[in-house]
Design a protein around this motif. Structure first.
Motif, PDB file in Angstrom:
ATOM      1  N   LYS A   8       0.835  -1.209   0.000  1.00  0.00           N
ATOM      2  CA  LYS A   8       0.000   0.000   0.000  1.00  0.00           C
ATOM      3  C   LYS A   8       0.872   1.263   0.000  1.00  0.00           C
ATOM      4  O   LYS A   8       0.598   2.201  -0.743  1.00  0.00           O
ATOM      5  N   ALA A  11       2.375   1.693  -3.468  1.00  0.00           N
ATOM      6  CA  ALA A  11       1.342   2.113  -4.422  1.00  0.00           C
ATOM      7  C   ALA A  11       1.006   3.593  -4.236  1.00  0.00           C
ATOM      8  O   ALA A  11       0.893   4.344  -5.207  1.00  0.00           O
ATOM      9  N   ASN A  15       2.014   6.278  -7.153  1.00  0.00           N
ATOM     10  CA  ASN A  15       0.803   6.306  -7.966  1.00  0.00           C
ATOM     11  C   ASN A  15       0.648   5.033  -8.806  1.00  0.00           C
ATOM     12  O   ASN A  15       0.452   5.089 -10.019  1.00  0.00           O
ATOM     13  N   LEU A  16       0.778   3.873  -8.146  1.00  0.00           N
ATOM     14  CA  LEU A  16       0.639   2.572  -8.798  1.00  0.00           C
ATOM     15  C   LEU A  16      -0.651   1.913  -8.328  1.00  0.00           C
ATOM     16  O   LEU A  16      -1.188   2.273  -7.281  1.00  0.00           O
ATOM     17  N   THR A  17      -1.103   0.946  -9.083  1.00  0.00           N
ATOM     18  CA  THR A  17      -2.230   0.154  -8.601  1.00  0.00           C
ATOM     19  C   THR A  17      -1.705  -0.799  -7.538  1.00  0.00           C
ATOM     20  O   THR A  17      -0.505  -1.086  -7.459  1.00  0.00           O
ATOM     21  N   GLN A  18      -2.605  -1.311  -6.733  1.00  0.00           N
ATOM     22  CA  GLN A  18      -2.220  -2.273  -5.695  1.00  0.00           C
ATOM     23  C   GLN A  18      -1.557  -3.505  -6.327  1.00  0.00           C
ATOM     24  O   GLN A  18      -0.592  -4.034  -5.799  1.00  0.00           O
ATOM     25  N   GLU A  19      -2.082  -3.941  -7.477  1.00  0.00           N
ATOM     26  CA  GLU A  19      -1.558  -5.133  -8.150  1.00  0.00           C
ATOM     27  C   GLU A  19      -0.127  -4.898  -8.659  1.00  0.00           C
ATOM     28  O   GLU A  19       0.737  -5.763  -8.532  1.00  0.00           O
ATOM     29  N   GLU A  20       0.115  -3.711  -9.230  1.00  0.00           N
ATOM     30  CA  GLU A  20       1.465  -3.392  -9.704  1.00  0.00           C
ATOM     31  C   GLU A  20       2.453  -3.342  -8.548  1.00  0.00           C
ATOM     32  O   GLU A  20       3.563  -3.878  -8.642  1.00  0.00           O
TER      33      GLU A  20
END
Length: 91
Positions: A8, A11, A15-20
């Motif tokens: 978290k 992310a 500014n990334l998605t949780q998956e990335e």
């Protein structure tokens, strides 16, 4: 901090998605595990280093029953904090 909190934080900070972020964290830890498994030392300047310590087998004793048992040889991970981490914690 646990792994999901680290994901978290990564992310949110980039500014990334949780998956990335999860993929990045997993790749990082998998790379460390793979290097240690191959017998390599992993050094992260300013943070610390990881290595594997080898322990020989020995005769041990079960403290509850007093029975003599054979303890198998093993390899265990060892972390040594780097100078930068020590200084950061003691400022």
């Amino acid at each position: 901090m646990n792994k999901s909190e680290l994901v978290k934080a990564l992310a949110d900070a980039h500014n990334l998605t949780q998956e990335e972020a999860k993929d990045m964290v997993n790749t990082f830890f998998d790379s460390i595990k793979d290097a240690l498994e191959q017998g390599d030392r992993v050094e992260i300047r300013g943070f610390g280093s990881f290595k594997i310590k080898h322990y020989e087998g020995y005769k041990g004793r079960n403290p509850k029953t007093g029975e003599v048992v054979d303890v198998q040889p093993k390899r265990l991970p060892f972390f040594r904090a780097g100078k930068g981490l020590k200084e950061h914690l003691n400022k």
